[in-house]
Motif scaffolding. Structure first.
Motif, PDB file in Angstrom:
ATOM      1  N   ASP A   1      -0.379  12.475  -9.345  1.00 16.31           N
ATOM      2  CA  ASP A   1      -0.957  11.591 -10.415  1.00 16.31           C
ATOM      3  C   ASP A   1      -0.524  10.666 -11.319  1.00 16.31           C
TER       4      ASP A   1
ATOM      5  N   GLN B   1      -5.440  17.227   1.122  1.00 19.39           N
ATOM      6  CA  GLN B   1      -6.776  16.330   1.555  1.00 19.39           C
ATOM      7  C   GLN B   1      -7.188  18.226   2.073  1.00 19.39           C
TER       8      GLN B   1
ATOM      9  N   VAL C   1      -2.890   3.358  -2.934  1.00 18.55           N
ATOM     10  CA  VAL C   1      -2.893   2.247  -4.170  1.00 18.55           C
ATOM     11  C   VAL C   1      -2.168   1.666  -3.607  1.00 18.55           C
TER      12      VAL C   1
ATOM     13  N   LEU D   1       0.257   8.339  -2.763  1.00 16.55           N
ATOM     14  CA  LEU D   1       0.661   8.317  -3.966  1.00 16.55           C
ATOM     15  C   LEU D   1       1.123  10.250  -4.059  1.00 16.55           C
TER      16      LEU D   1
ATOM     17  N   ASP E   1      -4.491   9.506  -2.789  1.00 10.80           N
ATOM     18  CA  ASP E   1      -4.988   8.131  -3.542  1.00 10.80           C
ATOM     19  C   ASP E   1      -3.834   6.891  -2.637  1.00 10.80           C
TER      20      ASP E   1
ATOM     21  N   GLU F   1      -1.284   8.010 -14.140  1.00 13.62           N
ATOM     22  CA  GLU F   1      -2.925   8.159 -14.853  1.00 13.62           C
ATOM     23  C   GLU F   1      -3.588   6.717 -14.600  1.00 13.62           C
ATOM     24  N   THR F   2      -2.483   6.206 -14.767  1.00 10.38           N
ATOM     25  CA  THR F   2      -2.929   4.129 -15.202  1.00 10.38           C
ATOM     26  C   THR F   2      -4.075   4.036 -13.592  1.00 10.38           C
ATOM     27  N   LEU F   3      -3.477   4.922 -12.698  1.00 10.78           N
ATOM     28  CA  LEU F   3      -3.054   4.222 -10.959  1.00 10.78           C
ATOM     29  C   LEU F   3      -4.232   5.014 -10.145  1.00 10.78           C
ATOM     30  N   GLY F   4      -4.034   6.097  -9.530  1.00  8.08           N
ATOM     31  CA  GLY F   4      -4.703   7.545  -9.132  1.00  8.08           C
ATOM     32  C   GLY F   4      -4.560   8.491  -9.870  1.00  8.08           C
ATOM     33  N   LYS F   5      -5.007   9.470  -8.415  1.00  8.23           N
ATOM     34  CA  LYS F   5      -5.017  10.901  -8.253  1.00  8.23           C
ATOM     35  C   LYS F   5      -3.860  11.153  -7.403  1.00  8.23           C
TER      36      LYS F   5
ATOM     37  N   GLU G   1       0.835  -1.501   0.335  1.00 12.63           N
ATOM     38  CA  GLU G   1       0.710   0.319   0.154  1.00 12.63           C
ATOM     39  C   GLU G   1       0.702   1.227  -0.369  1.00 12.63           C
TER      40      GLU G   1
END
Length: 151
Positions: free
Chosen positions: A10, A53, A21, A7, A19, A12-16, A4
């Motif tokens: 950003d 955030q 992940v 990020l 996040d 593109e294929t994973l998340g912003k 875990e």
């Protein structure tokens, strides 16, 4: 087995950014962590995420407030675009988003870009049209556009 990560940018294929992940250990160890794109989830990372955030939410609210203020002014705007006319009310060419944006900029709305004008298709006749302008994902006021014959 997966790891875990938080990020930081950003992907593109994973998340912003911000996040949490789960990725393969090799992808994390060989690419994401060394490039500074992600970091392992620790208590410090969670605090960093909360701060990130909160900052994003503050910026989002400021942008929304500015868009609403501009929307209130745009609702009252009436734009006139002159164009060459053939027989009847048909135009030789058409009135596109770029011409409308330029007319709005001349009226004192320099923030309006052609990409914000939401024309389904270029205007090809004389008359008045209600054209939506997307200022923000949540704000899209309608501007009255008059297309008149060029003198």
């Amino acid at each position: 087995m997966s790891i875990e990560l938080l990020l930081l940018n950003d992907v593109e294929t994973l998340g912003k950014a911000g996040d949490l992940v789960r990725v393969a250990p090799g992808y994390a160890r060989n690419y994401l962590i060394p490039q500074g794109i992600a970091e392992p989830v620790t208590e410090a990372a969670r605090r960093r995420l909360a701060k990130l955030q909160a900052e994003r939410e503050k910026v989002r609210k400021e942008l929304l407030a500015a868009a609403n203020k501009l929307a209130d002014a745009l609702k009252e705007a009436k734009v006139t675009v002159s164009a060459r006319v053939s027989e009847g009310d048909a135009l030789y060419g058409s009135v596109d988003a770029g011409q409308i944006a330029k007319a709005l900029q001349m009226l004192g709305f320099p923030e309006v870009e052609p990409s914000m004008i939401q024309l389904e298709e270029p205007i090809k006749t004389l008359g008045s049209f209600d054209v939506p302008v997307r200022l923000h994902a949540e704000v899209a006021p309608t501007v009255k556009v008059w297309v008149v014959e060029e003198k």
